[in-house]
Design a protein around this motif. Structure first.
Motif, PDB file in Angstrom:
ATOM      1  N   ARG A 125       2.685   1.787   5.583  1.00 27.73           N
ATOM      2  CA  ARG A 125       3.895   3.383   6.154  1.00 27.73           C
ATOM      3  C   ARG A 125       3.583   4.277   5.407  1.00 27.73           C
ATOM      4  NH1 ARG A 125       7.839  -0.674   5.438  1.00 27.73           N
ATOM      5  NH2 ARG A 125       8.760   0.411   3.889  1.00 27.73           N
ATOM      6  N   ALA A 126       3.188   5.029   4.144  1.00 27.98           N
ATOM      7  CA  ALA A 126       3.479   5.964   3.504  1.00 27.98           C
ATOM      8  C   ALA A 126       1.067   6.627   4.032  1.00 27.98           C
ATOM      9  CB  ALA A 126       2.657   5.300   2.274  1.00 27.98           C
ATOM     10  N   ILE A 127       0.633   5.522   4.553  1.00 30.03           N
ATOM     11  CA  ILE A 127      -0.661   6.504   4.352  1.00 30.03           C
ATOM     12  C   ILE A 127      -0.172   6.042   6.120  1.00 30.03           C
ATOM     13  CG2 ILE A 127      -3.504   5.978   5.447  1.00 30.03           C
ATOM     14  CD1 ILE A 127      -2.018   6.601   2.383  1.00 30.03           C
ATOM     15  N   ALA A 128      -0.146   5.496   7.406  1.00 33.91           N
ATOM     16  CA  ALA A 128      -0.057   5.696   8.830  1.00 33.91           C
ATOM     17  C   ALA A 128       0.832   6.884   9.058  1.00 33.91           C
ATOM     18  CB  ALA A 128       1.283   5.064   9.392  1.00 33.91           C
ATOM     19  N   ASP A 129       1.603   7.685   8.026  1.00 33.50           N
ATOM     20  CA  ASP A 129       2.564   8.739   8.381  1.00 33.50           C
ATOM     21  C   ASP A 129       2.410  10.528   7.749  1.00 33.50           C
ATOM     22  OD1 ASP A 129       4.965   6.783   9.108  1.00 33.50           O
ATOM     23  OD2 ASP A 129       6.293   7.754   7.036  1.00 33.50           O
ATOM     24  N   VAL A 130       1.066   9.685   6.596  1.00 27.40           N
ATOM     25  CA  VAL A 130      -0.013  11.237   6.418  1.00 27.40           C
ATOM     26  C   VAL A 130      -1.248  11.560   7.316  1.00 27.40           C
ATOM     27  CG1 VAL A 130       2.196  11.849   4.871  1.00 27.40           C
ATOM     28  CG2 VAL A 130       0.264  10.054   4.655  1.00 27.40           C
ATOM     29  N   ALA A 131      -1.953  10.441   7.420  1.00 22.78           N
ATOM     30  CA  ALA A 131      -3.404  10.620   7.413  1.00 22.78           C
ATOM     31  C   ALA A 131      -3.774  11.083   8.755  1.00 22.78           C
ATOM     32  CB  ALA A 131      -3.818   9.231   6.884  1.00 22.78           C
ATOM     33  N   ARG A 132      -4.520  11.369   8.772  1.00 24.08           N
ATOM     34  CA  ARG A 132      -4.860  11.747  10.547  1.00 24.08           C
ATOM     35  C   ARG A 132      -6.771  11.354  10.071  1.00 24.08           C
ATOM     36  NH1 ARG A 132      -4.291  17.766   9.090  1.00 24.08           N
ATOM     37  NH2 ARG A 132      -5.979  18.690   7.602  1.00 24.08           N
ATOM     38  N   ALA A 133      -7.822  11.582  11.004  1.00 26.43           N
ATOM     39  CA  ALA A 133      -9.090  11.420  10.877  1.00 26.43           C
ATOM     40  C   ALA A 133      -9.679  12.397   9.760  1.00 26.43           C
ATOM     41  CB  ALA A 133      -9.361  11.145  12.697  1.00 26.43           C
ATOM     42  N   GLY A 134     -11.320  11.920   9.464  1.00 30.37           N
ATOM     43  CA  GLY A 134     -11.574  12.593   8.740  1.00 30.37           C
ATOM     44  C   GLY A 134     -11.013  12.331   7.164  1.00 30.37           C
ATOM     45  N   ASP A 135      -9.564  11.839   6.972  1.00 28.21           N
ATOM     46  CA  ASP A 135      -9.113  11.683   5.526  1.00 28.21           C
ATOM     47  C   ASP A 135      -9.944  10.576   5.061  1.00 28.21           C
ATOM     48  OD1 ASP A 135      -7.166  14.138   5.495  1.00 28.21           O
ATOM     49  OD2 ASP A 135      -6.168  13.096   6.372  1.00 28.21           O
ATOM     50  N   ILE A 136      -9.859  10.913   3.172  1.00 30.00           N
ATOM     51  CA  ILE A 136     -10.103   9.847   2.398  1.00 30.00           C
ATOM     52  C   ILE A 136      -9.165   9.465   1.489  1.00 30.00           C
ATOM     53  CG2 ILE A 136     -11.071  11.377   0.848  1.00 30.00           C
ATOM     54  CD1 ILE A 136     -13.629   9.606   0.081  1.00 30.00           C
ATOM     55  N   VAL A 137      -9.196   8.286   0.962  1.00 31.67           N
ATOM     56  CA  VAL A 137      -7.993   7.988   0.311  1.00 31.67           C
ATOM     57  C   VAL A 137      -8.056   6.656  -0.677  1.00 31.67           C
ATOM     58  CG1 VAL A 137      -5.862   5.929   0.604  1.00 31.67           C
ATOM     59  CG2 VAL A 137      -6.745   7.906   2.506  1.00 31.67           C
ATOM     60  N   VAL A 138      -7.682   7.461  -1.576  1.00 30.57           N
ATOM     61  CA  VAL A 138      -8.374   6.700  -3.082  1.00 30.57           C
ATOM     62  C   VAL A 138      -6.808   6.168  -3.741  1.00 30.57           C
ATOM     63  CG1 VAL A 138      -8.823   7.183  -5.288  1.00 30.57           C
ATOM     64  CG2 VAL A 138      -9.488   8.144  -3.837  1.00 30.57           C
ATOM     65  N   GLY A 139      -6.844   4.631  -4.491  1.00 33.16           N
ATOM     66  CA  GLY A 139      -6.100   3.607  -4.325  1.00 33.16           C
ATOM     67  C   GLY A 139      -6.037   3.419  -6.306  1.00 33.16           C
ATOM     68  N   ILE A 140      -5.293   3.672  -6.189  1.00 37.28           N
ATOM     69  CA  ILE A 140      -5.402   3.472  -7.893  1.00 37.28           C
ATOM     70  C   ILE A 140      -3.893   2.890  -8.562  1.00 37.28           C
ATOM     71  CG2 ILE A 140      -5.394   5.178 -10.041  1.00 37.28           C
ATOM     72  CD1 ILE A 140      -4.715   8.063  -8.123  1.00 37.28           C
ATOM     73  N   THR A 141      -5.148   1.357  -9.138  1.00 40.23           N
ATOM     74  CA  THR A 141      -4.032   0.353  -9.658  1.00 40.23           C
ATOM     75  C   THR A 141      -4.656  -0.162 -10.619  1.00 40.23           C
ATOM     76  OG1 THR A 141      -2.768  -1.552  -9.541  1.00 40.23           O
ATOM     77  CG2 THR A 141      -4.584  -0.835  -7.891  1.00 40.23           C
ATOM     78  N   ALA A 142      -4.018   0.032 -11.964  1.00 39.61           N
ATOM     79  CA  ALA A 142      -4.547  -0.549 -13.078  1.00 39.61           C
ATOM     80  C   ALA A 142      -5.496  -2.241 -12.723  1.00 39.61           C
ATOM     81  CB  ALA A 142      -4.165  -0.347 -14.324  1.00 39.61           C
ATOM     82  N   SER A 143      -4.405  -3.189 -12.457  1.00 39.35           N
ATOM     83  CA  SER A 143      -4.685  -4.097 -11.970  1.00 39.35           C
ATOM     84  C   SER A 143      -5.309  -4.811 -10.732  1.00 39.35           C
ATOM     85  CB  SER A 143      -2.988  -5.364 -11.888  1.00 39.35           C
ATOM     86  OG  SER A 143      -3.269  -4.226 -11.127  1.00 39.35           O
ATOM     87  N   GLY A 144      -5.362  -3.580 -10.077  1.00 34.90           N
ATOM     88  CA  GLY A 144      -6.633  -3.641  -8.984  1.00 34.90           C
ATOM     89  C   GLY A 144      -5.235  -4.815  -7.602  1.00 34.90           C
ATOM     90  N   THR A 145      -4.433  -4.865  -8.370  1.00 36.38           N
ATOM     91  CA  THR A 145      -3.722  -5.842  -7.736  1.00 36.38           C
ATOM     92  C   THR A 145      -2.049  -5.758  -6.608  1.00 36.38           C
ATOM     93  OG1 THR A 145      -1.905  -7.322  -8.986  1.00 36.38           O
ATOM     94  CG2 THR A 145      -4.031  -7.876  -9.065  1.00 36.38           C
ATOM     95  N   ALA A 146      -1.613  -4.355  -6.969  1.00 37.02           N
ATOM     96  CA  ALA A 146      -0.358  -3.758  -6.195  1.00 37.02           C
ATOM     97  C   ALA A 146      -0.488  -4.418  -4.863  1.00 37.02           C
ATOM     98  CB  ALA A 146       0.114  -1.878  -6.998  1.00 37.02           C
ATOM     99  N   PRO A 147       0.632  -4.915  -4.081  1.00 34.82           N
ATOM    100  CA  PRO A 147       0.633  -4.741  -3.226  1.00 34.82           C
ATOM    101  C   PRO A 147       0.820  -3.468  -1.924  1.00 34.82           C
ATOM    102  CG  PRO A 147       1.851  -6.665  -3.961  1.00 34.82           C
ATOM    103  CD  PRO A 147       1.146  -5.336  -5.189  1.00 34.82           C
ATOM    104  N   TYR A 148       1.800  -2.177  -2.678  1.00 33.69           N
ATOM    105  CA  TYR A 148       1.532  -1.094  -2.109  1.00 33.69           C
ATOM    106  C   TYR A 148       1.000  -0.480  -1.640  1.00 33.69           C
ATOM    107  CZ  TYR A 148       3.469   3.538  -2.027  1.00 33.69           C
ATOM    108  OH  TYR A 148       3.787   4.695  -1.521  1.00 33.69           O
ATOM    109  N   VAL A 149      -0.498  -0.692  -3.052  1.00 33.93           N
ATOM    110  CA  VAL A 149      -1.508   0.185  -2.658  1.00 33.93           C
ATOM    111  C   VAL A 149      -2.346  -0.391  -1.691  1.00 33.93           C
ATOM    112  CG1 VAL A 149      -3.706   0.594  -4.445  1.00 33.93           C
ATOM    113  CG2 VAL A 149      -1.500   0.930  -5.258  1.00 33.93           C
ATOM    114  N   ILE A 150      -2.291  -2.401  -1.497  1.00 32.06           N
ATOM    115  CA  ILE A 150      -3.134  -3.045  -1.384  1.00 32.06           C
ATOM    116  C   ILE A 150      -3.116  -2.441   0.468  1.00 32.06           C
ATOM    117  CG2 ILE A 150      -3.768  -5.207  -0.668  1.00 32.06           C
ATOM    118  CD1 ILE A 150      -4.966  -4.464  -2.994  1.00 32.06           C
ATOM    119  N   GLY A 151      -1.991  -2.696   0.602  1.00 32.27           N
ATOM    120  CA  GLY A 151      -1.289  -2.659   2.028  1.00 32.27           C
ATOM    121  C   GLY A 151      -1.947  -0.710   1.920  1.00 32.27           C
ATOM    122  N   ALA A 152      -1.652   0.184   1.530  1.00 34.74           N
ATOM    123  CA  ALA A 152      -2.558   1.680   1.954  1.00 34.74           C
ATOM    124  C   ALA A 152      -3.329   1.804   2.324  1.00 34.74           C
ATOM    125  CB  ALA A 152      -2.074   2.273   0.515  1.00 34.74           C
TER     126      ALA A 152
END
Length: 308
Positions: A125-152
């Protein structure tokens, strides 16, 4: 002997060097922390090819009008918010060019909301609510496993956006779902699982590289001078004067006079001084080159060269 569980990510494992941490003196603790921190830059250097690819993607997206979104949970999310908030005043860009999203919302910036990282749908939802065509998204998670980030990141992929992942382990789920994975394996923390330490430092270093490289490439820096800095307080107004001096060789009085005439815009003042043009001409040139300062210099050099 320190036992390591096979199913643990490395950032969650125990560090053999700090097994007796609670028995160390203050001097021994800070020395050990410093020694471990010195390994972080080396770990980051191993990811330079990945970081370079991601930075090029950020430049491409922004050049075409896209925005950058950092998204993370806990320390990772706060680091993204920090970098995003510092870029507009440093580089004089629109506030919405860099954005930081954190699991749990703004409250989580100051207070830990640990279970927020487990909500994959919230990331979507966090990405769906704000993103538009042409944007770039950087996911950050030390473990590389956070579901919130994976979903985004999965949602960003679904929307056709460029995706970057920053993690501090190898072969992470995050890396598997992004186009530009960045893995900086820093090893176990001296306090087991406290990824605000080496992992946080590594992530901050990578974020510095991504945002600063993009802004340099987009002409927000001249030489190594922050010509786009926003003179919003006394310290920054004085810094602007020094930047004008450094860029043009003018004395302080002249730099201050031109800085005032340019209403604190170092770029305009520098162009006025360098090429003996009016404030309007300097401003118009910047508009013509989409505020890329280096290109503005080249254009005025060429126009004056052809007229001489």
């Amino acid at each position: 002997m320190v036992q390591q569980e096979k199913n643990q990510t490395v950032t969650e494992q125990r560090n053999a060097k700090s097994h007796q941490l609670d028995r160390l003196s203050v001097r021994e603790i800070v020395t050990l922390m410093n020694e471990e921190d010195q390994t972080v830059a080396h770990s980051v250097s191993g990811a330079i090819p990945q970081i370079s690819n991601a930075a090029e993607a950020v430049v491409e997206a922004m050049t075409l009008g896209g925005r950058l979104f950092y998204i993370g949970a806990g320390t990772s999310g706060r680091l993204g918010v920090l970098d995003a908030s510092e870029c507009p005043p440093t580089f004089g860009v629109e506030p919405d060019l860099f954005n930081g999203l954190i699991a749990g919302g703004e409250k989580a910036i100051r207070a830990a909301i640990e279970n927020a990282e487990d909500d994959e749908e919230a990331g979507v939802r966090a990405i769906a609510d704000v993103a538009r065509a042409g944007d770039i998204v950087v996911g950050i998670t030390a473990s590389g496993t956070a579901p919130y980030v994976i979903g985004a990141m999965r949602e960003a992929n679904r929307l056709g956006l460029a995706t970057v992942g920053i993690s501090c382990n190898r072969d992470t789920p995050l890396s598997a779902v992004v186009k530009y994975p960045i893995e900086v394996p820093v090893g176990p923390e001296i306090i087991t699982g406290s990824t605000r330490l080496k992992a946080g430092t590594a992530q901050k270093m990578v974020l510095n590289m991504l945002s600063s490289t993009a802004m340099i490439q987009m002409g927000k820096v001249y030489g190594n001078l922050m010509v786009n800095v926003q003179a919003t307080n006394k310290k920054l107004r004085e810094r602007t004067i020094r930047i004008i001096e450094e860029a043009t060789g003018a004395d302080e009085e002249t730099a201050r006079r031109y800085g005032n005439e340019a209403e604190g815009d170092a770029r305009v003042a520098i162009l006025m001084l360098m090429f003996k043009v009016s404030r309007q001409k300097a401003s118009d040139t910047l508009v013509q080159v989409r505020n890329h300062f280096g290109n503005a210099v080249k254009q005025l050099e060429q126009s004056q060269g052809s007229s001489s």
